[in-house]
Design an enzyme around this catalytic site. Structure first.
Site, mmCIF file in Angstrom:
data_model
loop_
_atom_site.group_PDB
_atom_site.id
_atom_site.type_symbol
_atom_site.label_atom_id
_atom_site.label_comp_id
_atom_site.label_asym_id
_atom_site.label_seq_id
_atom_site.Cartn_x
_atom_site.Cartn_y
_atom_site.Cartn_z
ATOM 1 N N ARG A 152 1.737 22.029 6.393
ATOM 2 C CA ARG A 152 2.793 21.016 6.274
ATOM 3 C C ARG A 152 3.526 20.974 7.602
ATOM 4 N NH1 ARG A 152 7.502 19.965 1.796
ATOM 5 N NH2 ARG A 152 5.668 19.120 0.769
ATOM 6 N N HIS A 166 0.976 12.143 2.653
ATOM 7 C CA HIS A 166 1.207 13.236 1.698
ATOM 8 C C HIS A 166 0.094 13.172 0.641
ATOM 9 C CE1 HIS A 166 3.138 16.421 -0.277
ATOM 10 N NE2 HIS A 166 4.212 15.834 -0.763
ATOM 11 N N GLN A 210 0.071 14.942 -2.967
ATOM 12 C CA GLN A 210 0.993 14.277 -3.905
ATOM 13 C C GLN A 210 0.293 13.096 -4.613
ATOM 14 O OE1 GLN A 210 4.689 14.969 -4.222
ATOM 15 N NE2 GLN A 210 4.359 13.731 -6.030
ATOM 16 N N ASP A 262 11.469 7.314 -3.197
ATOM 17 C CA ASP A 262 11.526 8.591 -2.467
ATOM 18 C C ASP A 262 12.866 8.588 -1.724
ATOM 19 O OD1 ASP A 262 10.893 10.941 -1.073
ATOM 20 O OD2 ASP A 262 9.592 9.927 0.381
ATOM 21 N N CYS A 306 8.505 11.565 -6.018
ATOM 22 C CA CYS A 306 7.821 12.805 -5.610
ATOM 23 C C CYS A 306 8.744 14.015 -5.683
ATOM 24 C CB CYS A 306 7.248 12.642 -4.205
ATOM 25 S SG CYS A 306 8.475 12.163 -2.975
ATOM 26 N N ARG A 351 1.533 18.555 -9.693
ATOM 27 C CA ARG A 351 1.232 18.985 -8.318
ATOM 28 C C ARG A 351 0.354 20.235 -8.361
ATOM 29 N NH1 ARG A 351 4.238 17.947 -4.134
ATOM 30 N NH2 ARG A 351 2.278 18.394 -3.079
HETATM 31 N N1 NVA Z 1 9.477 11.489 2.404
HETATM 32 C C1 NVA Z 1 9.855 12.832 1.999
HETATM 33 C C2 NVA Z 1 8.869 13.371 1.011
HETATM 34 C C3 NVA Z 1 9.207 14.738 0.466
HETATM 35 C C4 NVA Z 1 8.198 15.235 -0.521
HETATM 36 C C5 NVA Z 1 9.956 13.710 3.230
HETATM 37 O O1 NVA Z 1 9.062 13.642 4.082
HETATM 38 O O2 NVA Z 1 10.939 14.451 3.342
HETATM 39 N N1 CP Z 2 7.101 16.501 -3.528
HETATM 40 C C1 CP Z 2 7.050 17.525 -2.643
HETATM 41 O O1 CP Z 2 6.182 17.611 -1.767
HETATM 42 O O2 CP Z 2 8.005 18.468 -2.843
HETATM 43 P P1 CP Z 2 8.312 19.722 -1.895
HETATM 44 O O3 CP Z 2 8.867 19.181 -0.606
HETATM 45 O O4 CP Z 2 9.297 20.536 -2.673
HETATM 46 O O5 CP Z 2 7.028 20.458 -1.643
#
Ligand code: NVA
Ligand code: CP
Length: 332
Positions: free
Chosen positions: A107, A134, A137, A230, A271, A316
């Site tokens: 990540r 992502h 997800q 989101d 998400c 997930r």
């Molecule tokens: N768009 C958000 C998704 C988190 C799962 C981020 O990148 O913070």
């Molecule tokens: N939806 C998601 O990816 O959550 P986290 O950032 O908690 O992993």
């Protein structure tokens, strides 16, 4: 579906058959877990590295629980716990970890980093979120829709809010691949990038999907099966953008009005994490500064019968299990 030895980096890399295959495998693995069947042989003895350059609750816990259930071991490297980028390049890190681990989750920020990791690792690499996509997800989200609606093709899926970041991009591609009716309903500044929209329109011609971009909430949400949103400011974006985002995206908040245009049994998805109340530090700071008590979704909708966000969060784990099993194990 034969994904053994493959990476899982972005949805554009997969065929509709492969995506549907992963969704169905996720559903099977969920049933197995609920019925108490042991999955400990599926990845017995494998070692998995989890690299997180951004924070996480769901993705990290999903990888860890999924690995443990399938007999694999994990090493977690937190946002400050490795040399990556600071003292060692992605290419060098990939070649080191590839000698020790059977699979690597990553990540981070730019998509090109996870692509570079995959190029040099020599073992499957799974994208646990980048600025641009992502993909794990997506399997959970499609699995959740299939559980609630019994199908994916023909579902009208409306995405509200920031549609030009990881979630909007990945959902548009996934809906295009699976023959769904995707709508980005937001301020036009937040529409997905033109090249990606064009790519999805091409895919849609093959699959029967439709891609619509609109700034009209009534038209966008009309007859929706699913309304999704989101956060308005994603991880890695500067705090300075909050004010502008609140101003520009507030008309695209998911609330009772948006659902008044949707089908009677329409569902709410997110998400997570979500800003729907004042029980978070950032939620409180935003409240003190801008006087609002929720952002992308109202607490009323988040807590309503329509909301399937916790099924989605649970899924997930089952879907990440499917991704690891399909790319690393011998699926039978
Ligand atoms: N768009 C958000 C998704 C988190 C799962 C981020 O990148 O913070
Ligand atoms: N939806 C998601 O990816 O959550 P986290 O950032 O908690 O992993």
């Amino acid at each position: 579906m034969d994904l053994k030895g493959k990476h899982f980096l972005k949805m554009l890399d997969f065929t509709p058959e492969e995506i549907n295959g992963l969704v169905d495998l996720s559903l099977r693995l969920k049933d197995e877990k609920k019925s108490g069947k042991s999955q400990a042989a599926y990845l017995a003895g494998k070692n998995i590295a989890l690299i997180f350059e951004k924070t996480s609750t769901r993705t990290r816990c999903s990888f860890e629980v999924a690995a443990h259930d399938m007999g694999a071991h994990v090493t977690y490297l937190d946002p400050s716990g490795s040399q990556i980028g600071k003292k060692e390049s992605i290419a060098d890190t990939a070649r080191v970890l590839g000698r020790m681990y059977d699979g690597i989750e990553y990540r981070g920020f730019e998509q090109e980093k996870v692509e570079a990791l995959a190029k040099f690792a020599g073992v499957p690499v799974w994208n646990g979120l980048t600025n641009e996509s992502h993909p794990t997800q997506m399997i959970a989200d499609m699995m959740t829709i299939k559980e609630h609606f019994g199908k994916l093709k023909g579902i009208k899926f409306v995405y509200m809010g920031d549609a030009r970041y990881n979630m909007g991009n990945s959902l548009m591609v996934t809906c295009a691949k699976l023959g769904m009716d995707f709508v980005a309903c937001t301020n036009e500044k937040y529409f997905p990038e033109k090249w990606l929209v064009e790519k999805c329109e091409e895919i849609a011609k093959e699959t029967g999907a439709t891609i619509t971009l609109t700034s009209d909430v009534a038209a966008g949400c009309k007859d929706a099966d699913v309304i999704y949103t989101d956060v308005w400011v994603s991880m890695g974006e500067p705090d300075a953008v909050w004010e502008e985002r609140i101003k520009e995206l507030s008309p695209y908040q998911v609330n009772a009005e948006a659902f008044s245009y949707a089908k009677p049994n329409a569902k709410f998805m997110h998400c997570l994490p979500a800003f729907h109340d004042l029980n978070t530090t950032i939620g409180l700071q935003i409240h003190d500064k801008f006087g609002i008590d929720c952002m992308e979704v109202t607490d009323e909708i988040f807590e309503s019968e329509r909301s399937i966000v916790f099924d989605e969060a649970e899924n997930r784990m089952h879907s990440i299990k499917a991704v690891m099993y399909a790319t690393l194990g011998d699926v039978r």
